[in-house]
Design a protein around this motif. Structure first.
Motif, PDB file in Angstrom:
ATOM      1  N   ALA A  76       0.831  -1.209   0.000  1.00  0.00           N
ATOM      2  CA  ALA A  76       0.000   0.000   0.000  1.00  0.00           C
ATOM      3  C   ALA A  76       0.864   1.256   0.000  1.00  0.00           C
ATOM      4  O   ALA A  76       0.528   2.256  -0.655  1.00  0.00           O
ATOM      5  CB  ALA A  76      -0.928  -0.008   1.212  1.00  0.00           C
ATOM      6  N   ALA A  77       1.991   1.211   0.709  1.00  0.00           N
ATOM      7  CA  ALA A  77       2.884   2.374   0.730  1.00  0.00           C
ATOM      8  C   ALA A  77       3.464   2.635  -0.654  1.00  0.00           C
ATOM      9  O   ALA A  77       3.617   3.794  -1.070  1.00  0.00           O
ATOM     10  CB  ALA A  77       4.002   2.147   1.747  1.00  0.00           C
ATOM     11  N   ILE A  78       3.778   1.574  -1.388  1.00  0.00           N
ATOM     12  CA  ILE A  78       4.281   1.757  -2.757  1.00  0.00           C
ATOM     13  C   ILE A  78       3.193   2.368  -3.635  1.00  0.00           C
ATOM     14  O   ILE A  78       3.449   3.272  -4.443  1.00  0.00           O
ATOM     15  CB  ILE A  78       4.756   0.412  -3.332  1.00  0.00           C
ATOM     16  N   GLY A  79       1.948   1.893  -3.476  1.00  0.00           N
ATOM     17  CA  GLY A  79       0.851   2.434  -4.267  1.00  0.00           C
ATOM     18  C   GLY A  79       0.617   3.909  -3.990  1.00  0.00           C
ATOM     19  O   GLY A  79       0.376   4.692  -4.916  1.00  0.00           O
ATOM     20  N   ARG A  80       0.681   4.305  -2.715  1.00  0.00           N
ATOM     21  CA  ARG A  80       0.481   5.720  -2.386  1.00  0.00           C
ATOM     22  C   ARG A  80       1.613   6.570  -2.945  1.00  0.00           C
ATOM     23  O   ARG A  80       1.387   7.683  -3.443  1.00  0.00           O
ATOM     24  CB  ARG A  80       0.387   5.885  -0.870  1.00  0.00           C
ATOM     25  N   ALA A  81       2.842   6.050  -2.887  1.00  0.00           N
ATOM     26  CA  ALA A  81       3.973   6.814  -3.423  1.00  0.00           C
ATOM     27  C   ALA A  81       3.866   6.972  -4.935  1.00  0.00           C
ATOM     28  O   ALA A  81       4.296   7.994  -5.492  1.00  0.00           O
ATOM     29  CB  ALA A  81       5.286   6.126  -3.053  1.00  0.00           C
ATOM     30  N   ASN A  82       3.290   5.990  -5.611  1.00  0.00           N
ATOM     31  CA  ASN A  82       3.144   6.085  -7.065  1.00  0.00           C
ATOM     32  C   ASN A  82       2.175   7.189  -7.474  1.00  0.00           C
ATOM     33  O   ASN A  82       2.258   7.701  -8.606  1.00  0.00           O
ATOM     34  CB  ASN A  82       2.659   4.748  -7.632  1.00  0.00           C
ATOM     35  N   GLN A  83       1.254   7.553  -6.579  1.00  0.00           N
ATOM     36  CA  GLN A  83       0.269   8.573  -6.934  1.00  0.00           C
ATOM     37  C   GLN A  83       0.917   9.928  -7.192  1.00  0.00           C
ATOM     38  O   GLN A  83       0.369  10.757  -7.915  1.00  0.00           O
ATOM     39  CB  GLN A  83      -0.772   8.692  -5.820  1.00  0.00           C
ATOM     40  N   GLY A  84       2.070  10.164  -6.596  1.00  0.00           N
ATOM     41  CA  GLY A  84       2.751  11.438  -6.808  1.00  0.00           C
ATOM     42  C   GLY A  84       3.828  11.377  -7.868  1.00  0.00           C
ATOM     43  O   GLY A  84       4.599  12.334  -8.002  1.00  0.00           O
ATOM     44  N   ARG A  85       3.892  10.275  -8.617  1.00  0.00           N
ATOM     45  CA  ARG A  85       4.920  10.135  -9.642  1.00  0.00           C
ATOM     46  C   ARG A  85       4.278  10.083 -11.022  1.00  0.00           C
ATOM     47  O   ARG A  85       3.127   9.663 -11.171  1.00  0.00           O
ATOM     48  CB  ARG A  85       5.724   8.848  -9.428  1.00  0.00           C
ATOM     49  N   PRO A  86       5.040  10.475 -12.050  1.00  0.00           N
ATOM     50  CA  PRO A  86       4.536  10.269 -13.418  1.00  0.00           C
ATOM     51  C   PRO A  86       4.499   8.777 -13.723  1.00  0.00           C
ATOM     52  O   PRO A  86       5.250   7.991 -13.128  1.00  0.00           O
ATOM     53  CB  PRO A  86       5.563  11.005 -14.288  1.00  0.00           C
ATOM     54  N   PRO A  87       3.633   8.352 -14.640  1.00  0.00           N
ATOM     55  CA  PRO A  87       3.509   6.910 -14.926  1.00  0.00           C
ATOM     56  C   PRO A  87       4.834   6.239 -15.265  1.00  0.00           C
ATOM     57  O   PRO A  87       5.055   5.075 -14.913  1.00  0.00           O
ATOM     58  CB  PRO A  87       2.533   6.864 -16.103  1.00  0.00           C
TER      59      PRO A  87
END
Length: 344
Positions: A76-87
């Motif tokens: 879940a932490a990886i998923g939340r961090a991905n929200q602030g990154r470009p694809p």
């Protein structure tokens, strides 16, 4: 969930039945993925020795079903961090597979062409062993196994007591023979728990190679090539008399079909070989390679059979057979071609 949550586990059924509750065992059916290896000596090293082997990765939701502590929070932490990154910068939400406790290592050597014992590309299994991955305590920490290869000299594979697969993980370097075309295959194994995995196949990861293709490390130093033999064993000279005495030759006798093939049979009997329909073979149970000069002949592609195409040449001449016993097994590749030159 289209039921809006469904009934609670302890709720009474609306429609009573003889057996309203059933149990279904939850077992893992997805095998471990491929391991990742890193050659610490560099891809161009002539003698690869040191490798780092990473546990296979497992993603969401499979990682959560393993029951490993902190797996869901980590993903879940990886998923939340991905929200602030470009694809293009997204990180795959995965972790080391906690169920892949072991690394299976298979050492294969290449047999000669046409050898029935050779499998894929002529390779045959020398031995199998396992190593245990370090214990996984944190889903975010690397799970790396340091693997060392110990290249050993041996004239024959039977000279070495290769590790026996006793079911328990081994320890120390993996022993690999020099002077052979070698492949080393690795894959992850799930823990031996039949109540957890749905089948034996679900425990077996995808096999991969430690290096692409084959590696051959020369013997150092090369021991004597030929086994000790007596002079009588090394050289046999045979003089064959004609099948039919010259004075008694007739057109009928000369035209008998297959008569000259008897010369090949007599030659085989005098030299400890086997003859069949004009072709010489080694005795059963012993691999023999032939060479021939001075006689019309045909060699099998692997050198294992010699056909004398003009047996009449065998009459009343000295036939000298040089016999050498190679002090190697047949996976050895220490010579180029031509390997041996016989001269007067």
């Amino acid at each position: 969930d289209t039921t809006g949550g469904g009934p609670a586990a302890d709720a009474d059924p609306v429609n009573p039945a003889a057996a309203p509750v059933a149990r279904q065992a939850f077992r893992r059916m997805i095998p471990p993925g491929p391991v990742r290896s890193r050659d610490l000596d560099g891809a161009g090293a002539h003698t690869p020795r040191h490798f780092q082997i990473h546990r296979p990765r497992i993603g969401y939701p499979q990682a959560v079903f393993t029951g490993f502590p902190g797996a869901f929070d980590h993903l879940a932490a990886i998923g939340r961090a991905n929200q602030g990154r470009p694809p293009a910068a997204w990180v795959v939400p995965d972790m080391p597979d906690p169920d892949a406790d072991l690394l299976e290592i298979r050492v294969l050597v290449q047999a000669p062409r046409f050898d029935p014992a050779g499998g894929d590309a002529g390779f045959t299994l020398l031995y199998r062993t396992t190593r245990a991955f370090p214990a996984l305590v944190d889903p975010a920490a690397p799970a790396v196994l340091d693997l060392t290869l110990d290249w050993v000299d041996c004239a024959r594979l039977s000279d070495i007591a290769w590790p026996m697969d006793g079911g328990l993980p081994g320890a120390g370097p993996v022993v690999v023979p020099r002077g052979r075309n070698v492949r080393v295959l690795v894959r992850a194994l799930g823990r031996a728990d039949p109540g957890y995995f749905g089948s034996e196949a679900a425990r077996l990861g995808s096999p991969g190679e430690l290096w692409p293709g084959t590696v051959t490390v020369p013997l150092s130093p090369e021991p004597p090539l030929f086994a000790p033999t007596t002079d009588q064993e090394r050289l046999a000279s045979v003089f064959l008399q004609p099948e039919v005495p010259r004075a008694a030759e007739t057109a009928v006798a000369a035209a008998q079909p297959g008569a000259t093939k008897l010369m090949v049979t007599r030659l085989a009997a005098a030299t400890g070989l086997v003859a069949e329909d004009g072709t010489l073979y080694g005795v059963p149970g012993r691999r023999t390679v032939f060479g021939c000069a001075g006689l019309k002949h045909h060699l099998a592609p692997d050198g294992g059979a010699l056909t004398l195409t003009s047996p009449v040449e065998l009459e009343q001449v000295w036939l000298n057979l040089v016999r050498l016993r190679l002090d190697r097994d047949w996976s050895w590749t220490g010579l180029s071609s031509p390997a041996v030159t016989v001269s007067r």
